[in-house]
Design an enzyme around this catalytic site. Structure first.
Site, PDB file in Angstrom:
ATOM      1  N   ASP A 157       0.976  -1.064   0.033  1.00 36.61           N
ATOM      2  CA  ASP A 157       0.008   0.037   0.046  1.00 36.61           C
ATOM      3  C   ASP A 157       0.834   1.191  -0.084  1.00 36.61           C
ATOM      4  O   ASP A 157       2.085   1.273  -0.306  1.00 36.61           O
ATOM      5  CB  ASP A 157      -0.914  -0.183   1.396  1.00 36.61           C
ATOM      6  CG  ASP A 157      -2.240   0.669   1.139  1.00 36.61           C
ATOM      7  OD1 ASP A 157      -2.251   1.417   0.227  1.00 36.61           O
ATOM      8  OD2 ASP A 157      -3.270   0.269   1.869  1.00 36.61           O
ATOM      9  N   ASP A 219     -10.976   2.613  -2.940  1.00 37.54           N
ATOM     10  CA  ASP A 219     -11.327   1.468  -2.011  1.00 37.54           C
ATOM     11  C   ASP A 219     -12.809   1.071  -2.116  1.00 37.54           C
ATOM     12  O   ASP A 219     -13.475   2.043  -2.035  1.00 37.54           O
ATOM     13  CB  ASP A 219     -11.226   1.647  -0.231  1.00 37.54           C
ATOM     14  CG  ASP A 219      -9.822   1.739  -0.075  1.00 37.54           C
ATOM     15  OD1 ASP A 219      -8.784   1.589  -0.981  1.00 37.54           O
ATOM     16  OD2 ASP A 219      -9.470   1.817   1.299  1.00 37.54           O
TER      17      ASP A 219
HETATM   18  C1  GLA Z   1      -5.947   1.596   2.105  1.00 37.19           C
HETATM   19  C2  GLA Z   1      -6.140   0.361   0.996  1.00 37.19           C
HETATM   20  C3  GLA Z   1      -7.332  -0.657   1.559  1.00 37.19           C
HETATM   21  C4  GLA Z   1      -6.719  -1.169   2.798  1.00 37.19           C
HETATM   22  C5  GLA Z   1      -6.342  -0.042   3.801  1.00 37.19           C
HETATM   23  C6  GLA Z   1      -5.799  -0.551   5.086  1.00 37.19           C
HETATM   24  O1  GLA Z   1      -6.975   2.162   2.280  1.00 37.19           O
HETATM   25  O2  GLA Z   1      -6.183   0.785  -0.310  1.00 37.19           O
HETATM   26  O3  GLA Z   1      -7.387  -1.625   0.606  1.00 37.19           O
HETATM   27  O4  GLA Z   1      -5.758  -1.913   2.702  1.00 37.19           O
HETATM   28  O5  GLA Z   1      -5.589   1.018   3.234  1.00 37.19           O
HETATM   29  O6  GLA Z   1      -5.465   0.484   6.100  1.00 37.19           O
END
Ligand code: GLA
Length: 407
Positions: A157, A219
């Site tokens: 990430d 997300d």
């Molecule tokens: C980001 C990612 C998510 C998840 C969160 C975890 O938002 O895009 O898929 O992994 O972090 O904190």
């Protein structure tokens, strides 16, 4: 002479740096904790649902015992919040000892003993999105640590790496370190999504050289609106995204939320159908211990999974819009074999009257088509034949077909 020597050197360095793990020949399938279980670290108050080795072991058990593994779901993936708040004395990451008493190595052994694979999470930058220690200054050490533990997939990430311009360097560095471990570790990159968010042009050639799968967009959340906005993004960007997908490389529209709180059964079918058409990873984020059979059946639909996992790995696209209905097609491995989705954005059931020719089918002797969500044969259809296609009520009603050339 000189030119070819230079070319050889260039190719040599490309070979060493580009991702060469042989993985994700078809979109990876499995389970990923984030959307459903988030950063719940309170095992005292919520022992059943906190991010702990027990959660991953229980999901692994369900994958095996309830037919998911046989259907192709093989990765059990940890997301954020697994780490202890600090690195150890040797600077290594380690799992929170209370929530993961066996350590990640012990968990990996358990997962492997079930014939499954383990995925883990880190971030580029000094902290994960939830503020846990991440790989920023320790890419090489962390790649080695993950490999020692027996990790099979890594999601990297990056939300705390504020300078998004550095990602096009940092992610390929991690690729190099993963290669150097000698362990095939499927690499999931969030890099393009962060570049998109920052308005930086995305070099998808570079992304595909370095990552097996990559997030392009925001997300997913547990709502139909969220699923829809992702599908809209992929439709809008299809001319950029379709050419970069193929065996070893897939765009990742994020997790399946089928069996969670928000999608109706029809909408769950729509997400499954669309993720198959998009050649998307099928990573469920749900509670397999309590999911009801109607949602489980959708996740286990063999015909839809066959389209998702087609060997050619071609990503589908939207080819026609007719009133409220969008029609998507995905070309499959064999010459005139297709997956098709009629996707209803409207609220009422509707009928679309089109010829197969209108959606790009050209085999002059015609096709055989089957509704693979309801297992209904439509028999032989000529390409010039105007035919009614009944699409269930939306938003999110879908008709999904598998069609092949026939005489
Ligand atoms: C980001 C990612 C998510 C998840 C969160 C975890 O938002 O895009 O898929 O992994 O972090 O904190």
């Amino acid at each position: 002479m000189w030119a070819s020597a230079v070319l050889l050197v260039l190719l040599g360095s490309f070979g060493a740096n580009a991702l060469d793990n042989g993985l994700a020949r078809t979109p990876p399938m499995g389970w990923l904790a984030w959307e459903r279980f988030r950063c719940n670290v309170n095992c005292t108050a919520d022992p059943k649902n906190c991010v702990s080795e027990k959660l991953f072991m229980e999901m692994a058990d369900r994958l095996v015992e309830d037919g998911y593994k046989d259907a192709g779901y093989e990765y059990v993936n940890i997301d954020d919040c697994w780490m202890a708040k600090q690195r150890d004395a040797n600077n290594k990451l380690y799992a929170d000892p209370e929530r993961f008493p066996s350590g990640i190595k012990g968990l990996a052994d358990y997962i492997h003993s079930k014939g499954l694979k383990l995925g883990i999470y880190t971030a580029y930058g000094n902290f994960t999105c939830q503020g846990y220690p991440a790989s920023g200054m320790h890419l090489e050490l962390d790649a080695q640590t993950f490999a020692e533990w027996g990790v099979d997939m890594l999601k990297m990430d990056g939300c705390k790496q504020m300078d998004r311009h550095t990602m096009k360097k940092g992610y390929p560095q991690m690729t190099k370190y993963l290669n150097a471990t000698g362990r095939p570790i499927l690499f999931s990159c969030s890099w393009p999504d962060y570049e998109r968010g920052a308005g930086i042009p995305i070099n998808y050639t570079l992304v595909a050289e370095n990552c097996n799968i990559w997030r392009n967009y925001v997300d997913i959340q547990d709502s139909w609106q969220s699923v829809l906005s992702i599908i809209d993004y992929y439709a809008k960007e299809q001319d950029t995204l379709v050419p970069v997908a193929g065996p070893g490389n897939f765009n990742d529209p994020d997790m399946l939320i089928i069996g969670d709180f928000s999608l109706s059964v029809e909408q769950a079918k729509a997400q499954m159908a669309m993720w198959a058409i998009l050649a998307a990873p099928l990573l469920m984020s749900n509670d397999l211990r309590t999911i009801t059979p109607e949602y489980r059946d959708i996740l286990l639909n063999k015909d839809v999974i066959a389209i998702s996992q087609d060997n050619a790995g071609i990503m589908g696209k939207r080819v026609l819009q007719d009133g409220d209905v969008d029609i998507w097609t995905r070309h499959l491995e064999y010459w005139e074999e297709w997956g098709v989705v009629f996707f209803n954005n409207g609220t009422t059931a509707t009928t679309v009257t089109i010829k197969l020719k209108d959606i790009g089918f050209s085999y002059i002797l015609g096709y055989d088509c089957r509704d693979i969500l309801n297992n209904v044969e439509f028999g032989h259809i000529e390409i010039e034949q105007l035919r009614d296609w009944h699409v269930p009520a939306g938003p999110g009603g879908v008709l999904m077909l598998y069609c092949f050339d026939s005489e």
